[in-house]
Design an enzyme around this catalytic site. Structure first.
Site, PDB file in Angstrom:
ATOM      1  N   ASP A  12       0.874  -1.166   0.000  1.00 17.48           N
ATOM      2  CA  ASP A  12       0.000   0.000   0.000  1.00 17.48           C
ATOM      3  C   ASP A  12       0.918   1.225   0.000  1.00 17.48           C
ATOM      4  O   ASP A  12       2.128   1.107   0.237  1.00 17.48           O
ATOM      5  CB  ASP A  12      -0.887  -0.024   1.243  1.00 17.48           C
ATOM      6  CG  ASP A  12      -1.694   1.245   1.411  1.00 17.48           C
ATOM      7  OD1 ASP A  12      -2.393   1.633   0.461  1.00 17.48           O
ATOM      8  OD2 ASP A  12      -1.597   1.865   2.483  1.00 17.48           O
ATOM      9  N   ASP A  14      -0.131   5.134   1.094  1.00 16.04           N
ATOM     10  CA  ASP A  14      -0.336   6.105   2.172  1.00 16.04           C
ATOM     11  C   ASP A  14      -0.399   5.416   3.533  1.00 16.04           C
ATOM     12  O   ASP A  14      -1.231   4.539   3.762  1.00 16.04           O
ATOM     13  CB  ASP A  14      -1.635   6.881   1.927  1.00 16.04           C
ATOM     14  CG  ASP A  14      -1.601   7.642   0.616  1.00 16.04           C
ATOM     15  OD1 ASP A  14      -0.721   8.505   0.465  1.00 16.04           O
ATOM     16  OD2 ASP A  14      -2.434   7.356  -0.262  1.00 16.04           O
TER      17      ASP A  14
END
Length: 370
Positions: A12, A14
């Site tokens: 991922d 953020d």
């Protein structure tokens, strides 16, 4: 781990690789204040990991803003984009992705952000774009997280079966999506006080500095120096509230209300070392236990530094810390408040490491952020 052999790693973005939350902190609060609204932290915490389109619609409805979701996005997105350039890589991130790329492990990036925004965010991180074989945004799949679509598509583009992919995530919705895709999941929670929401992950870390590639059949790190790991500098400051002599060290209690831990990312925990600068008495070697404490019923940062050496009375003296090395994680039975944490062995490792060039033998070369 348990016979799992990984052929590709999917990250991922953020909160996992980039500390965008800290960089953009306050944007929504300030925006809402213009309309006489007060931000609700609980509501925003539940939105962690959502696609922007979904969160925009919910924010407009929840706060009864006098605009459409599209108008809200057009107004607030330029502010976020200005702040993205300030986002820093989280501890251990550059080390991990460069190590895996060096050893030929295919890397994917799968984020609920739209593809164009992903490109903007990583453009401020030198070399990142070239490290990832696959980059997928939430606008490239039918459904964003918590749907498994984005991880299934990432695995397909990487040419790997989902069962042989390792996903590293920070949000509960991302962990759920990765598990439903059939991947192995390592969670590095950005919601440090909500461990139960990450219980479905195969493994939970407090920081990527704790990640051990060999557990997943990946090449091990080879960058430790005399039981110490060089890290990108981390900074903190405060006033010394109390000082207690212990053997050849001095334990400090920091009054963070009169200082700042704002530059510390949420995902760090363990035994760190570096340099302590006292405003009056100068620079000293330092080892510290750093972690979150939830024993009082609310979340608070605890930094317990040991000054390695003899110093005079300095209660309420301003203190600046720079962490340049990492020793180890805190074990399950340990807390940052334990009397023997950091241990004598931790202090010995720190003392010896700080004489090495890799950790800044000349303390004066460090710029203490204020």
């Amino acid at each position: 781990m348990d016979g799992v052999r990984i052929s590709a790693v999917i990250f991922d973005l953020d909160g996992t690789l980039l500390d965008t939350e800290r960089a953009t902190g306050g944007v929504l609060r300030e925006f809402l204040e213009k309309y006489g609204k007060v931000l609700d932290p609980d509501k925003e915490m539940k939105r962690l990991g959502q696609m922007h389109k979904e969160s925009a619609k919910a924010i407009v409805e929840d706060y009864e803003l006098p605009m459409t979701a599209e108008e809200y996005s057009l107004s607030i997105m330029p502010i976020y984009q200005q702040r993205w350039s300030q986002a820093q890589a989280l501890p251990g991130v550059n080390r991990l992705i460069q190590h895996l790329h060096k050893h030929g492990v295919p890397l994917g990036l799968a984020s609920n952000s739209i593809k164009r925004h992903i490109g903007t965010k990583i453009s401020h991180q030198p070399g990142w774009k070239e490290l990832f074989s696959v980059i997928i945004g939430g606008d490239e799949v039918s459904h964003g997280k918590p749907s498994p679509d984005i991880f299934l598509e990432a695995a397909r583009r990487l040419g790997s079966d989902p069962s042989s992919c390792l996903v590293i995530e920070d949000s509960p919705v991302g962990v759920r999506a990765a598990k439903d895709a059939g991947t192995t999941v390592v969670a590095v929670p950005s919601l440090q006080n909500q461990a139960e929401r990450y219980s479905i992950a195969n493994y939970v870390l407090r920081s990527l500095l704790e990640f051990l590639p060999e557990l997943w059949g990946l090449p091990p790190f080879e960058d430790w120096i005399q039981n110490a790991l060089p890290i990108e500098p981390l900074y903190a400051k405060g006033l010394i509230r109390e000082a207690v002599a212990q053997n050849s060290s001095v334990i400090l209690s920091i009054d963070s209300d009169n200082g700042s831990y704002d530059t510390l990312p949420d995902q760090i925990s363990g035994i760190f070392f570096g340099w302590a600068k006292l405003q009056i008495q100068g620079i000293f070697k330092m080892v510290a236990a750093v972690s979150w404490d939830f024993s009082t019923g609310f979340s608070r940062w605890i930094i317990k530094p040991f000054i390695l050496g003899e110093i005079n009375n300095f209660v309420m003296e301003p203190l600046h810390l720079v962490f340049v090395g990492y020793v180890r994680k805190l074990f399950d039975e340990e807390t940052v408040l334990d009397a023997d944490i950091p241990s004598k062995e931790d202090a010995s490792i720190a003392w010896n490491a700080l004489d090495l060039p890799d950790f800044g033998k000349d303390a004066a070369e460090f710029s203490y952020k204020t």
